[in-house]
Motif scaffolding. Structure first.
Motif, PDB file in Angstrom:
ATOM      1  N   GLU A  78       0.844  -1.199   0.000  1.00  0.00           N
ATOM      2  CA  GLU A  78       0.000   0.000   0.000  1.00  0.00           C
ATOM      3  C   GLU A  78       0.885   1.256   0.000  1.00  0.00           C
ATOM      4  N   LEU A  79       1.934   1.197   0.806  1.00  0.00           N
ATOM      5  CA  LEU A  79       2.879   2.316   0.893  1.00  0.00           C
ATOM      6  C   LEU A  79       3.557   2.555  -0.462  1.00  0.00           C
ATOM      7  N   ALA A  80       4.039   1.475  -1.075  1.00  0.00           N
ATOM      8  CA  ALA A  80       4.729   1.582  -2.372  1.00  0.00           C
ATOM      9  C   ALA A  80       3.779   2.171  -3.426  1.00  0.00           C
ATOM     10  N   LYS A  81       2.520   1.721  -3.387  1.00  0.00           N
ATOM     11  CA  LYS A  81       1.534   2.199  -4.372  1.00  0.00           C
ATOM     12  C   LYS A  81       1.271   3.698  -4.187  1.00  0.00           C
ATOM     13  N   ARG A  82       1.047   4.103  -2.934  1.00  0.00           N
ATOM     14  CA  ARG A  82       0.775   5.523  -2.680  1.00  0.00           C
ATOM     15  C   ARG A  82       1.946   6.406  -3.110  1.00  0.00           C
ATOM     16  N   LEU A  83       3.159   5.921  -2.879  1.00  0.00           N
ATOM     17  CA  LEU A  83       4.351   6.733  -3.148  1.00  0.00           C
ATOM     18  C   LEU A  83       4.837   6.593  -4.595  1.00  0.00           C
ATOM     19  N   LYS A  84       4.259   5.625  -5.319  1.00  0.00           N
ATOM     20  CA  LYS A  84       4.690   5.328  -6.692  1.00  0.00           C
ATOM     21  C   LYS A  84       6.186   4.967  -6.742  1.00  0.00           C
ATOM     22  N   ILE A  85       6.559   4.033  -5.872  1.00  0.00           N
ATOM     23  CA  ILE A  85       7.935   3.526  -5.867  1.00  0.00           C
ATOM     24  C   ILE A  85       7.895   1.991  -5.902  1.00  0.00           C
ATOM     25  N   PRO A  86       8.997   1.349  -6.328  1.00  0.00           N
ATOM     26  CA  PRO A  86       9.012  -0.120  -6.415  1.00  0.00           C
ATOM     27  C   PRO A  86       9.090  -0.799  -5.041  1.00  0.00           C
ATOM     28  N   MET A  87       8.727  -2.072  -5.037  1.00  0.00           N
ATOM     29  CA  MET A  87       8.865  -2.864  -3.814  1.00  0.00           C
ATOM     30  C   MET A  87       9.376  -4.257  -4.161  1.00  0.00           C
ATOM     31  N   ALA A  88      10.355  -4.711  -3.372  1.00  0.00           N
ATOM     32  CA  ALA A  88      10.810  -6.101  -3.492  1.00  0.00           C
ATOM     33  C   ALA A  88      10.191  -6.897  -2.344  1.00  0.00           C
ATOM     34  N   VAL A  89       9.715  -8.094  -2.628  1.00  0.00           N
ATOM     35  CA  VAL A  89       9.185  -8.953  -1.560  1.00  0.00           C
ATOM     36  C   VAL A  89      10.351  -9.660  -0.870  1.00  0.00           C
ATOM     37  N   GLY A  90      10.095 -10.249   0.295  1.00  0.00           N
ATOM     38  CA  GLY A  90      11.123 -11.050   0.974  1.00  0.00           C
ATOM     39  C   GLY A  90      11.328 -12.367   0.244  1.00  0.00           C
ATOM     40  N   SER A  91      12.260 -13.148   0.720  1.00  0.00           N
ATOM     41  CA  SER A  91      12.629 -14.389   0.036  1.00  0.00           C
ATOM     42  C   SER A  91      11.421 -15.292  -0.212  1.00  0.00           C
ATOM     43  N   GLU A  92      11.258 -15.673  -1.485  1.00  0.00           N
ATOM     44  CA  GLU A  92      10.153 -16.569  -1.864  1.00  0.00           C
ATOM     45  C   GLU A  92      10.567 -18.032  -1.762  1.00  0.00           C
ATOM     46  N   ASP A 294       0.098   5.231   7.142  1.00  0.00           N
ATOM     47  CA  ASP A 294       0.070   6.705   7.059  1.00  0.00           C
ATOM     48  C   ASP A 294       1.350   7.316   7.633  1.00  0.00           C
ATOM     49  N   TYR A 295       1.755   6.769   8.770  1.00  0.00           N
ATOM     50  CA  TYR A 295       2.953   7.249   9.468  1.00  0.00           C
ATOM     51  C   TYR A 295       4.193   7.042   8.586  1.00  0.00           C
ATOM     52  N   ALA A 296       4.296   5.858   7.979  1.00  0.00           N
ATOM     53  CA  ALA A 296       5.436   5.559   7.102  1.00  0.00           C
ATOM     54  C   ALA A 296       5.383   6.439   5.853  1.00  0.00           C
ATOM     55  N   GLU A 297       4.160   6.695   5.363  1.00  0.00           N
ATOM     56  CA  GLU A 297       4.029   7.545   4.171  1.00  0.00           C
ATOM     57  C   GLU A 297       4.531   8.964   4.466  1.00  0.00           C
ATOM     58  N   ASP A 298       4.148   9.497   5.637  1.00  0.00           N
ATOM     59  CA  ASP A 298       4.613  10.840   6.024  1.00  0.00           C
ATOM     60  C   ASP A 298       6.145  10.877   6.073  1.00  0.00           C
TER      61      ASP A 298
END
Ligand code: FNR
Length: 338
Positions: A78-92, A294-298
């Protein structure tokens, strides 16, 4: 075992206290009193893996596999989407042992959608089939493969044999039609390793250096039989590993800087040193767990706003021009790079 470990990694990360140095404090940036720029015209957008993003920062690999991890991944996505930045998941890697783990990864793509960038993650023991599966689960734009010998050796149940990893990385790369990003996990990738990987055809590395998340400490808090605290200072500081990788001057090598990035100055210094992308795990995880999305987004929006202020004061209008800034190494960094 692996599921239990995932939760312990997150919980123990929050308990860590040791503060190593990235050596970013030894990167000196020249202040420009006559920038001939307006704050409003500073452009931080860039392209990564063929898609447009708002700022060269991504959420780096953290977790997945359990319900606990699924909730964290949903927040990070959700954070990555709001900020329009990429996200890597943890080890699959956990999916290869437990099919039920799939959902905790899939949810990331569901939330981020097709326009966003989602990156898969596997360890160096992967097979070509495993690599393909890791990409398919999340429709990954790239696959990170992590090199973590120090972390494995710190774990009582960890790997003890690191032979054959380069061959497995190359076999995975050949099997995939998305790029492979080879990354460290906070001990720093030396330029010699970067050069070896480059020579083998790898074009994306994340040098993930020392000075942030410290897996000797994270694992030590889980360990029952052995005290590893005398190894807490082991690793290549992020600024050092980054400067050395950039100095290889490989034009088509994409370098991500991570490991201990916490402030806007850390971000801008990484880009000035020559990183194409910055990545954060620990600090973002802390904000999400302590105060929610929200806190992380700020927090991240503040980082980006202050990065723009620094860009004005450097006279740099966009991300590309940051690479022209004439920085200087001082202190220990200068000594190490000499
Ligand atoms: C990590 N990291 C990590 N890396 C990876 O490639 N696969 C993984 O599964 C994980 N898991 C993981 C769990 C937790 C709790 C943390 C804090 C970190 C390492 C991470 O991606 C990064 O390389 C390092 O943490 C250094 O960056 P920071 O945390 O100092 O910003």
């Amino acid at each position: 075992m692996r599921q239990y470990r995932k939760r312990e990694h997150v919980e123990n990360y929050l308990k860590t206290e040791h503060r190593g140095s990235t050596l970013f404090e030894d990167v000196f940036l020249p202040h420009n009193s006559l920038p001939e720029l307006a704050l409003d015209e500073i452009d931080t957008t860039t392209k990564f893996l063929g898609k447009d993003i708002a700022f060269p920062l991504m959420i780096n690999a953290i977790t997945g596999g359990t319900e606990f991890a699924e909730n964290i991944n949903a927040d990070l996505a959700e954070l990555a989407k709001r900020l329009k930045i990429p996200m890597a998941v943890g080890s699959e890697t956990i999916v290869m042992e437990d099919e039920k783990a799939v959902e905790s990864f899939r949810i990331v793509r569901e939330i981020i959608g097709d326009e966003g960038i989602v990156i898969g993650n596997m360890n160096g023991n992967l097979s070509p089939e495993g690599a393909k599966r890791a990409v398919d689960i999340i429709g990954a734009d790239a696959l990170q493969i992590h090199l973590n010998p120090a972390q494995e050796l710190a774990m009582e149940e960890g790997d003890r044999d690191f032979r054959g990893i380069k061959e497995r990385i190359l076999a995975a790369k050949d099997a995939l039609d998305v790029p492979v990003i080879v990354k460290e996990v906070g001990f720093g990738m030396d330029a010699d390793v970067v050069e070896t990987l480059y020579g083998a055809g790898i074009r994306y590395v994340d040098i993930s250096g020392y000075g942030g998340t410290n897996f000797f400490e994270v694992e030590n808090l889980r360990a029952l039989n052995r005290d590893m605290s005398d190894l807490y200072d082991w690793g290549l500081p992020t600024a050092y590993a980054l400067a050395r990788a950039v100095a290889l001057e490989k034009k088509d090598l994409h370098i991500t800087a991570s490991g201990g990035i916490r402030s806007s100055l850390d971000l801008v210094k990484s880009l000035v040193l020559g990183a194409d992308m910055c990545a954060m795990s620990g600090e973002i995880l802390k904000y999400v767990l302590h105060g929610g999305v929200d806190y992380a987004e700020d927090y991240v929006r503040e980082l980006i706003y202050k990065s723009k202020i620094i860009m004005v004061l450097l006279g740099s209008k966009d991300i590309q021009s940051l690479k022209q800034v004439r920085w200087k190494a001082t202190g220990r960094l200068s000594e190490l790079l000499r």
